[in-house]
Scaffold this motif. Structure first.
Motif, PDB file in Angstrom:
ATOM      1  N   ARG A  26       0.853  -1.175   0.000  1.00 43.96           N
ATOM      2  CA  ARG A  26       0.000   0.000   0.000  1.00 43.96           C
ATOM      3  C   ARG A  26       0.891   1.227   0.000  1.00 43.96           C
ATOM      4  O   ARG A  26       1.817   1.339   0.805  1.00 43.96           O
ATOM      5  CB  ARG A  26      -0.891   0.016   1.240  1.00 43.96           C
ATOM      6  CG  ARG A  26      -1.916  -1.081   1.305  1.00 43.96           C
ATOM      7  CD  ARG A  26      -3.021  -0.936   0.306  1.00 43.96           C
ATOM      8  NE  ARG A  26      -3.800   0.275   0.482  1.00 43.96           N
ATOM      9  CZ  ARG A  26      -4.887   0.554  -0.227  1.00 43.96           C
ATOM     10  NH1 ARG A  26      -5.297  -0.285  -1.161  1.00 43.96           N
ATOM     11  NH2 ARG A  26      -5.545   1.657  -0.023  1.00 43.96           N
ATOM     12  N   LEU A  27       0.647   2.111  -0.916  1.00 43.10           N
ATOM     13  CA  LEU A  27       1.391   3.363  -0.965  1.00 43.10           C
ATOM     14  C   LEU A  27       0.580   4.384  -0.187  1.00 43.10           C
ATOM     15  O   LEU A  27      -0.330   5.017  -0.717  1.00 43.10           O
ATOM     16  CB  LEU A  27       1.605   3.793  -2.413  1.00 43.10           C
ATOM     17  CG  LEU A  27       2.403   2.797  -3.273  1.00 43.10           C
ATOM     18  CD1 LEU A  27       2.477   3.281  -4.713  1.00 43.10           C
ATOM     19  CD2 LEU A  27       3.798   2.594  -2.706  1.00 43.10           C
ATOM     20  N   LEU A 318       3.775  12.407   4.877  1.00 47.39           N
ATOM     21  CA  LEU A 318       2.443  11.819   5.063  1.00 47.39           C
ATOM     22  C   LEU A 318       2.380  10.438   4.426  1.00 47.39           C
ATOM     23  O   LEU A 318       1.431  10.106   3.721  1.00 47.39           O
ATOM     24  CB  LEU A 318       1.379  12.751   4.464  1.00 47.39           C
ATOM     25  CG  LEU A 318       1.267  14.125   5.132  1.00 47.39           C
ATOM     26  CD1 LEU A 318       0.451  15.076   4.281  1.00 47.39           C
ATOM     27  CD2 LEU A 318       0.652  13.996   6.517  1.00 47.39           C
ATOM     28  N   ASN A 319       3.381   9.635   4.715  1.00 39.58           N
ATOM     29  CA  ASN A 319       3.498   8.320   4.094  1.00 39.58           C
ATOM     30  C   ASN A 319       3.130   7.207   5.077  1.00 39.58           C
ATOM     31  O   ASN A 319       3.773   6.158   5.124  1.00 39.58           O
ATOM     32  CB  ASN A 319       4.917   8.103   3.565  1.00 39.58           C
ATOM     33  CG  ASN A 319       4.976   6.960   2.567  1.00 39.58           C
ATOM     34  OD1 ASN A 319       3.949   6.483   2.094  1.00 39.58           O
ATOM     35  ND2 ASN A 319       6.171   6.517   2.256  1.00 39.58           N
ATOM     36  N   ARG A 320       2.117   7.458   5.871  1.00 38.64           N
ATOM     37  CA  ARG A 320       1.587   6.432   6.762  1.00 38.64           C
ATOM     38  C   ARG A 320       0.117   6.722   6.996  1.00 38.64           C
ATOM     39  O   ARG A 320      -0.349   7.836   6.764  1.00 38.64           O
ATOM     40  CB  ARG A 320       2.345   6.399   8.086  1.00 38.64           C
ATOM     41  CG  ARG A 320       2.247   7.678   8.902  1.00 38.64           C
ATOM     42  CD  ARG A 320       3.055   7.571  10.182  1.00 38.64           C
ATOM     43  NE  ARG A 320       4.473   7.389   9.888  1.00 38.64           N
ATOM     44  CZ  ARG A 320       5.392   7.133  10.811  1.00 38.64           C
ATOM     45  NH1 ARG A 320       5.027   6.993  12.078  1.00 38.64           N
ATOM     46  NH2 ARG A 320       6.656   7.007  10.481  1.00 38.64           N
ATOM     47  N   GLN A 321      -0.599   5.701   7.447  1.00 40.87           N
ATOM     48  CA  GLN A 321      -2.024   5.864   7.684  1.00 40.87           C
ATOM     49  C   GLN A 321      -2.419   5.259   9.017  1.00 40.87           C
ATOM     50  O   GLN A 321      -1.960   4.166   9.370  1.00 40.87           O
ATOM     51  CB  GLN A 321      -2.844   5.194   6.569  1.00 40.87           C
ATOM     52  CG  GLN A 321      -2.917   5.993   5.284  1.00 40.87           C
ATOM     53  CD  GLN A 321      -4.066   5.528   4.406  1.00 40.87           C
ATOM     54  OE1 GLN A 321      -4.371   4.351   4.329  1.00 40.87           O
ATOM     55  NE2 GLN A 321      -4.714   6.471   3.737  1.00 40.87           N
ATOM     56  N   ASN A 322      -3.267   5.979   9.733  1.00 46.94           N
ATOM     57  CA  ASN A 322      -3.906   5.411  10.911  1.00 46.94           C
ATOM     58  C   ASN A 322      -5.316   4.977  10.526  1.00 46.94           C
ATOM     59  O   ASN A 322      -5.695   5.004   9.343  1.00 46.94           O
ATOM     60  CB  ASN A 322      -3.917   6.419  12.062  1.00 46.94           C
ATOM     61  CG  ASN A 322      -4.566   7.739  11.669  1.00 46.94           C
ATOM     62  OD1 ASN A 322      -5.356   7.802  10.722  1.00 46.94           O
ATOM     63  ND2 ASN A 322      -4.240   8.808  12.387  1.00 46.94           N
ATOM     64  N   ALA A 323      -6.102   4.583  11.503  1.00 45.80           N
ATOM     65  CA  ALA A 323      -7.447   4.079  11.215  1.00 45.80           C
ATOM     66  C   ALA A 323      -8.321   5.149  10.569  1.00 45.80           C
ATOM     67  O   ALA A 323      -9.117   4.857   9.663  1.00 45.80           O
ATOM     68  CB  ALA A 323      -8.094   3.567  12.499  1.00 45.80           C
ATOM     69  N   THR A 324      -8.163   6.394  11.011  1.00 42.73           N
ATOM     70  CA  THR A 324      -8.973   7.476  10.436  1.00 42.73           C
ATOM     71  C   THR A 324      -8.633   7.704   8.973  1.00 42.73           C
ATOM     72  O   THR A 324      -9.523   7.831   8.119  1.00 42.73           O
ATOM     73  CB  THR A 324      -8.761   8.776  11.231  1.00 42.73           C
ATOM     74  OG1 THR A 324      -9.148   8.570  12.590  1.00 42.73           O
ATOM     75  CG2 THR A 324      -9.577   9.911  10.634  1.00 42.73           C
TER      76      THR A 324
END
Length: 389
Positions: A26-27, A318-324
């Motif tokens: 996932r990018l 901004l190369n990561r994601q949390n649940a939101t």
């Protein structure tokens, strides 16, 4: 630790170990860019609602100078944001074709793009155009006739054009004799060892885009609208196609994985300079070729620089994601599909409020953006909807 090799205890030695199917990474920065651009689409149409550009289902033409600010926002957005969408879409096309084959790819495109286009035409568009019909046309013609003579796909023109570009990619791939790969369990990941073209190559692309757009706009004016296909900005087609091709090539050559850190700073500086140039050339008058070339140079230069700046910014910070963030990215296409309805409903609810254009813009943004994501979440809870949205 398996080192990427799958073995089964009951048949070791019978066959050589088989490499595991590569996991599709996932990018996160691309997903986050999609969130940002989708929100920008919503904000863009809120600005159209309260500005002076009558190109939306429901408008309240500005009665104060703040409407001009909204018009400038619309013009700046239009300069780059849909082209950016096409570039991101193009980036994922080659791997998807490698994975599914040409026929499987087009079947998937018709499901994920064609079905929403059809649903918008049959379900949302009648609701969205009804207020306009009741206000201006009910005494002149029946609604069914109004529906057909006023036909356009609304914001879904994007998926309409993307379908054409996708088919064009398949035809070019076949024409160039690129061999059809066996269907793979996962798309081949984009190269991770590529290198972004240098500043001179980027400037060369920008100059070429400027010249091609200049020639195109000798035939298609910046204000042109193509009925039936419903393309609101055909003057920008060279940019849309050019950035789509950039996305395709970037996937194969690993350009996005090879963005140097310095690109963030020089593209940011270029964005500021060319953004100012774009602002100062908006109101330039004159029909001479030099004036038009200057305007297009500022337009294309700003578009390319801001795309590269945002790509660099999101990749680095901004190369990561949390649940939101995952929730927002999962529902982004549903937002694109539904936001005309949510914005029109919310704007109608606010129509009795007397305020400046910029104030109504701010309030509708605060209401419309989360409302659109909430509506998209509800849409995707319908059985089978996740296959499409």
């Amino acid at each position: 630790m398996t080192l990427g090799i799958e073995t089964r205890p009951d048949d070791q030695g019978a066959t050589p170990p088989r490499p595991a199917a590569p996991a599709r990474p996932r990018l996160a920065y691309i997903d986050n860019l999609r969130i940002f651009l989708t929100a920008l689409v919503v904000v863009h149409h809120v600005a159209v609602t309260y500005g002076n550009i009558p190109a939306w289902y429901y408008i309240e033409t500005a009665k104060d100078p703040s409407g001009t600010i909204l018009d400038v926002l619309v013009i700046f957005n239009q300069t780059f944001f849909m082209g950016f969408f096409f570039m991101i879409s193009g980036f994922f096309v080659p791997g998807s074709v490698d994975h599914k084959g040409g026929k499987g790819f087009m079947r998937g495109r018709l499901l994920r793009l064609g079905v929403p286009l059809l649903l918008f035409a049959l379900l949302l568009r009648p609701v969205l155009t009804l207020p306009m019909y009741l206000a201006d046309y009910r005494d002149d013609l029946p609604y069914w006739l109004f529906y057909f003579v006023s036909w356009d796909p609304g914001p879904m023109w994007f998926v309409e054009v993307l379908l054409v570009f996708s088919l064009g990619y398949l035809l070019v791939r076949r024409w160039t004799g690129k061999p059809e790969l066996p269907r793979l369990p996962e798309p081949v990941p984009a190269r991770g060892d590529g290198r972004l073209p240098g500043p001179l190559a980027i400037v060369g692309f920008t100059v070429a885009l400027t010249l091609v757009t200049f020639a195109w706009r000798l035939l298609v004016s910046p204000e042109a609208y193509w009925p039936i296909v419903g393309l609101p900005t055909p003057a920008y087609l060279p940019q849309y196609l050019g950035l789509f091709v950039v996305g395709v090539v970037a996937y194969r050559r690993g350009w996005f994985a090879g963005i140097p850190r310095s690109a963030l700073w020089w593209s940011g500086a270029a964005t500021l300079v060319l953004g100012f140039a774009r602002l100062t050339t908006i109101g330039m008058t004159g029909d001479g070729a030099a004036v038009r070339l200057l305007q297009l140079a500022a337009e294309s230069g700003f578009a390319v620089s801001v795309v590269l700046f945002l790509l660099s910014l999101f990749q680095r910070f901004l190369n990561r994601q949390n649940a939101t963030a995952k929730f927002l990215s999962d529902n982004a296409f549903g937002v694109y599909f539904l936001h005309p309805l949510t914005l029109v409903v919310a704007a109608l609810a606010l129509r009795g409020w007397e305020a400046t254009a910029i104030a109504k813009f701010a309030v509708l943004c605060l209401i419309g953006v989360p409302l659109s994501w909430g509506a998209a979440w509800l849409l995707r809870r319908i059985p089978g909807a996740r296959r499409i949205f």
